[in-house]
Enzyme design. Structure first.
Site, short mmCIF file in Angstrom:
data_model
loop_
_atom_site.label_atom_id
_atom_site.label_comp_id
_atom_site.label_asym_id
_atom_site.label_seq_id
_atom_site.Cartn_x
_atom_site.Cartn_y
_atom_site.Cartn_z
N SER A 84 -27.40 -10.16 4.33
CA SER A 84 -27.34 -11.53 3.86
C SER A 84 -26.45 -11.62 2.61
O SER A 84 -25.33 -11.15 2.64
CB SER A 84 -28.77 -12.02 3.59
OG SER A 84 -28.81 -13.40 3.44
N ASP B 94 -29.00 -17.37 14.49
CA ASP B 94 -29.31 -17.20 13.07
C ASP B 94 -29.10 -18.55 12.38
O ASP B 94 -27.99 -19.07 12.35
CB ASP B 94 -28.40 -16.13 12.47
CG ASP B 94 -28.67 -15.87 10.99
OD1 ASP B 94 -29.43 -16.66 10.37
OD2 ASP B 94 -28.13 -14.90 10.46
N HIS C 17 -32.59 -14.11 10.91
CA HIS C 17 -31.59 -13.75 9.91
C HIS C 17 -31.73 -12.27 9.53
O HIS C 17 -30.92 -11.76 8.77
CB HIS C 17 -31.81 -14.64 8.68
CG HIS C 17 -30.74 -14.51 7.65
ND1 HIS C 17 -29.40 -14.69 7.93
CD2 HIS C 17 -30.80 -14.23 6.31
CE1 HIS C 17 -28.69 -14.52 6.82
NE2 HIS C 17 -29.52 -14.24 5.83
#
Lengths: 392, 247
Positions: free
Chosen positions: B75, B197, B225
């Protein structure tokens, strides 16, 4: 007897029930939740994921916090999220999920219960608002306090010499310890040349604290400097200071001070002649070259500025090489040393002085600064110390 | 070196570390302000932008005297890795970016997936959950009764997430724009994305691939995610393959 069926309880429970596949796809949802959302069953089951029912912000929260926790822990409880109803309305809810596992321990599906949290959330928002207001007020107070402390620090600095001049063949040092960063203290000291290798010094304490005390402190300090030039006899200097401060005392603000004032004569091989007088001030300490410590009577004189026409007595000593004279304010001896209101005392100070003697001015002041720091919150009043050594 | 993103801590890597550690040295850490990091290390100014976190990554490399690392960032940590690798490329053998996004907010023709208002909504969401933060997370019963230390880890770590620090990290994350930094990446780069996602949609993954020269994009059949949690085997396999390639 009241009959209730499990099916009916599931469908019409006073909370939303929801089962999803591991990828979040909704497999089953109860009537209560569909009613809240305004969706038909067919619009949801097999078509939407749980996170599709959330507001965008809630969705990010779900993906970054909720889903990882659920995956790692197998359950997550009481998380505040907002659902987005079909007509766009936001529904504040509390969400709890648990992973249902098969006999082999593998996760099969996720069961989620959704509670209506409109009232609770409104209450929490009030709490949050109140907390933010409290935090803002605290920040403002903190900033005000910092501004005040800066002001106090500046004012205090202006009342004390930045750096003491060092007479020939002498070591001198001073230390000032404020009891509070929020208030200007009334302690003052100075050392200054009078020509012909004669030096004047004083150290005193105006009663009270704050701006009014600081004004009198400044007055005392400059009066002492001026009075010394006018007539350097120590008794006369204090007498003149008394006259000036008494004028002030007659005004609304009844301030007086204690002070020790001295003149150091020119350096000789024997040391320097010390003429000293005091007004209501604690006695000076003498640390001798031989390693002893004693009080020299500089006290006894009256408080300065309270009565008109006062007389002061002068004492004369010889400050020998390696002798150190220490003057201080009573913040030092009056420091609280226990919870029972016990004070440090002159006896303890004398003992301490004996333990460090012989010591140069620099070393003695460093030790005393350590002592003062050790008092911590026990130091009720500001404390100033100044030490003078004739170097051998 | 495995770097976690916003919202969790190094526990995120729990499911793939065993597989990677078989024949690699694995360096794990919590960003300052997350997990069990030292609260005394926190500096709201330093961590208000991703560059502060990137500087920490370089510090870890220096402190541990690591040879060039394969940096795996999840991320937002993928952009932290990009910044660190651009600053001191010699310390990096390769970058593996898991569900990266160089910019979360739509801008002109660029689609990050979110608007500024969405991000504000997230910050509100964070706030409303901090009210009961520790109370919510502390009594959580772990699904691992035979490994109670996991429960202790998680409970402690989540309890320690300081709301003020998390809020700063959230802002640094979701208001960042690192699109211009992608072109400067000079080390072999793998991009791992999920097929579904909500935070880093497929278009964003493609954007990253197009803007990092020579990078490769792998789409995992995974939802959410965090493929290292939802599809740990596939994630570990893709990483291992990449590690072989850049060896």
């Amino acid at each position: 007897m009241l009959e209730d069926s499990a099916d009916d309880l599931y469908e019409n429970a006073p909370c939303g029930n929801l089962s999803t596949l591991l990828d979040g796809t909704i497999a089953r949802i109860n009537r209560t939740l569909l009613g809240w959302l305004g969706y038909g069953r067919d619009e949801v089951v097999g078509r939407l994921r749980f996170s599709d029912l959330l507001t965008v912000g809630g969705k990010i929260y779900y993906e970054t916090h909720y889903a990882p926790l659920l995956s790692l822990q197998g359950e997550v409880g009481g998380v505040a999220l907002d659902l987005r109803a079909k007509d766009g309305r936001k529904l504040p809810v509390l969400v709890t999920s648990a992973v249902k596992t098969g006999d082999d321990g593998r996760p099969l599906l996720i069961r989620t219960t959704v509670y209506d949290a409109r009232d609770r959330r409104a209450y929490e928002e009030e709490l949050l608002r109140a907390r933010r207001a409290a935090e803002a007020a605290e920040r403002a107070a903190h900033e005000d306090r910092q501004r005040l402390q800066k002001l106090v620090e500046g004012l205090q600095r202006s009342l004390l010499p930045q750096q003491l001049p060092v007479p020939p063949a002498m070591d001198v040092a001073a230390h000032y310890q404020a009891a509070s960063a929020d208030e200007v203290g009334g302690d003052f000291y100075d050392l200054f040349p009078l020509g012909g290798d004669r030096w004047g010094f004083f150290l005193g304490d105006v009663c009270g604290k704050g701006v009014e005390a600081a004004a009198v402190t400044a007055l005392a300090r400059y009066t002492l400097r001026a009075a010394t030039v006018y007539d350097p006899d120590p008794a006369q200097v204090l007498s003149n200071l008394n006259t000036v401060l008494y004028q002030e005392y007659l005004s609304d603000d009844h301030r007086f001070c204690t002070v020790v004032f001295g003149i150091l004569g020119p350096a000789t091989t024997e040391g320097r002649c010390l003429t000293v007088t005091g007004g209501g001030h604690p006695p000076a300490l003498l640390l001798t070259a031989a390693g002893t410590a004693e009080y020299v009577p500089t006290s006894g004189g009256p408080l300065v500025g309270m009565l008109p026409g006062l007389q002061f007595t002068t004492h004369t000593y010889l400050l020998r090489p390696a002798d150190t004279l220490i003057v201080y304010t009573d913040g030092l001896t009056d420091a609280r040393i226990d919870d029972a209101n016990g004070r440090y005392s002159h006896e303890a100070l004398l003992e301490f002085a004996a333990s460090i003697a012989p010591a140069s001015a620099t070393a003695a002041v460093a030790s005393l600064a350590g002592l003062l720091a050790g008092f911590g919150a026990g130091l009720d009043d500001d404390a100033a110390v100044m030490a003078l050594t004739v170097t051998p | 070196m495995l770097a976690h993103g916003f919202g969790c801590d190094q526990n995120m890597w729990r499911r793939i570390v065993p597989s990677l550690a078989v024949d690699h040295r694995v360096v794990l850490f919590d960003h300052v302000g997350s997990g069990r990091s030292d609260p005394a290390a926190w500096d709201a100014d330093r961590y208000a932008s991703l560059s502060g976190y990137a500087e920490d990554v370089l510090e870890i490399c220096r402190e541990l005297a690591l040879p060039p690392v394969t940096f795996v960032g999840h991320s937002v940590a993928s952009m932290i890795g990009v910044l660190a690798a651009n600053r001191e490329p010699d310390r990096f053998a390769a970058l593996a970016l898991i569900t990266p996004s160089p910019c979360y907010i739509d801008d002109g023709t660029y689609r990050g997936g979110f608007s500024r208002a969405d991000i504000d909504e997230l910050l509100e969401s964070l706030d409303s959950n901090y009210l009961g933060w520790s109370a919510t997370m502390a009594p959580v019963i772990m699904g691992n009764p035979d490994r109670p230390e996991l429960g202790e880890d998680l409970t402690n770590s989540f309890c320690r997430t300081d709301p003020a620090m998390a809020s700063v990290f959230a802002r640094a994350t979701f208001l960042s724009d690192n699109r211009a930094d992608l072109a400067a990446v000079s080390v072999p780069t793998l991009i791992l994305q999920c097929s579904h996602d909500a935070i880093a949609p497929p278009e964003v993954g493609s954007y990253v691939r197009q803007h990092i020269r020579g990078s490769r994009l792998v789409t995992l059949a995974a939802t959410g995610h965090c493929p290292q949690l939802s599809a740990p085997e596939a994630t570990a396999a893709a990483l291992r393959e990449f590690l072989e390639e850049v060896r």
